[in-house]
Scaffold this motif. Structure first.
Motif, PDB file in Angstrom:
ATOM      1  N   TYR A  68     -48.695 -14.989   3.053  1.00 33.40           N
ATOM      2  CA  TYR A  68     -47.810 -15.372   4.164  1.00 33.40           C
ATOM      3  C   TYR A  68     -46.366 -14.970   3.870  1.00 33.40           C
ATOM      4  O   TYR A  68     -45.659 -14.481   4.744  1.00 33.40           O
ATOM      5  N   LYS A  69     -45.927 -15.168   2.624  1.00 32.35           N
ATOM      6  CA  LYS A  69     -44.550 -14.798   2.266  1.00 32.35           C
ATOM      7  C   LYS A  69     -44.349 -13.295   2.407  1.00 32.35           C
ATOM      8  O   LYS A  69     -43.309 -12.846   2.908  1.00 32.35           O
ATOM      9  N   ASP A  73     -41.639 -11.647   4.896  1.00 38.05           N
ATOM     10  CA  ASP A  73     -40.611 -10.750   4.355  1.00 38.05           C
ATOM     11  C   ASP A  73     -40.545  -9.435   5.133  1.00 38.05           C
ATOM     12  O   ASP A  73     -39.498  -8.800   5.181  1.00 38.05           O
ATOM     13  N   LYS A  74     -41.640  -9.039   5.759  1.00 40.20           N
ATOM     14  CA  LYS A  74     -41.676  -7.782   6.512  1.00 40.20           C
ATOM     15  C   LYS A  74     -41.259  -7.946   7.973  1.00 40.20           C
ATOM     16  O   LYS A  74     -41.060  -6.967   8.670  1.00 40.20           O
ATOM     17  N   ASP A  79     -38.491 -11.630  15.193  1.00 41.06           N
ATOM     18  CA  ASP A  79     -39.907 -11.953  15.047  1.00 41.06           C
ATOM     19  C   ASP A  79     -40.097 -13.273  14.298  1.00 41.06           C
ATOM     20  O   ASP A  79     -40.975 -14.067  14.618  1.00 41.06           O
ATOM     21  N   ARG A  80     -39.269 -13.515  13.288  1.00 39.36           N
ATOM     22  CA  ARG A  80     -39.358 -14.765  12.524  1.00 39.36           C
ATOM     23  C   ARG A  80     -39.078 -15.969  13.427  1.00 39.36           C
ATOM     24  O   ARG A  80     -39.792 -16.959  13.396  1.00 39.36           O
ATOM     25  N   LEU A  85     -40.965 -20.722  16.578  1.00 37.53           N
ATOM     26  CA  LEU A  85     -41.065 -21.406  17.869  1.00 37.53           C
ATOM     27  C   LEU A  85     -42.512 -21.546  18.296  1.00 37.53           C
ATOM     28  O   LEU A  85     -42.927 -22.593  18.799  1.00 37.53           O
ATOM     29  N   GLU A  86     -43.298 -20.526  18.099  1.00 37.23           N
ATOM     30  CA  GLU A  86     -44.726 -20.564  18.459  1.00 37.23           C
ATOM     31  C   GLU A  86     -45.462 -21.597  17.618  1.00 37.23           C
ATOM     32  O   GLU A  86     -46.279 -22.359  18.109  1.00 37.23           O
TER      33      GLU A  86
END
Length: 91
Positions: A68-69, A73-74, A79-80, A85-86
């Motif tokens: 996940y990290k 990181d990508k 997008d983060r 929020l999602e």
């Protein structure tokens, strides 16, 4: 699609049958009403819509968190934010 990120139990409230979990640095409350295994502080669990569903092995949890990290990181900043929020909508 819902992805369950391993969460580490930080504390347990036996009276309310809830726990506080740490999910990649974010602390949240989760119900223990649906888990059919005994859990203790330090265990890793998978949370779905505010309920601990499964206890998972620490080695597997740490490997999942590593993946996940790498994904996070990508991602770019927008997008983060959208991912956070999602994820919040599922609680």
């Amino acid at each position: 699609m819902c992805l369950s990120i391993p969460s580490k139990i930080k504390s347990i409230n036996s009276e309310m049958n809830t726990c506080i979990v740490d999910t990649m640095g974010v602390e949240r409350s989760a119900s223990l009403d649906l888990i059919d295994q005994e859990v203790v502080v330090g265990d890793y669990v998978l949370i779905h819509i505010g309920f601990a569903m499964n206890k998972i092995d620490e080695e597997d949890a740490l490997e999942s968190l590593k993946v996940y990290k790498e994904i996070i990181d990508k991602m770019d900043e927008l997008d983060r934010k959208e991912a956070i929020l999602e994820a919040d909508k599922s609680y």
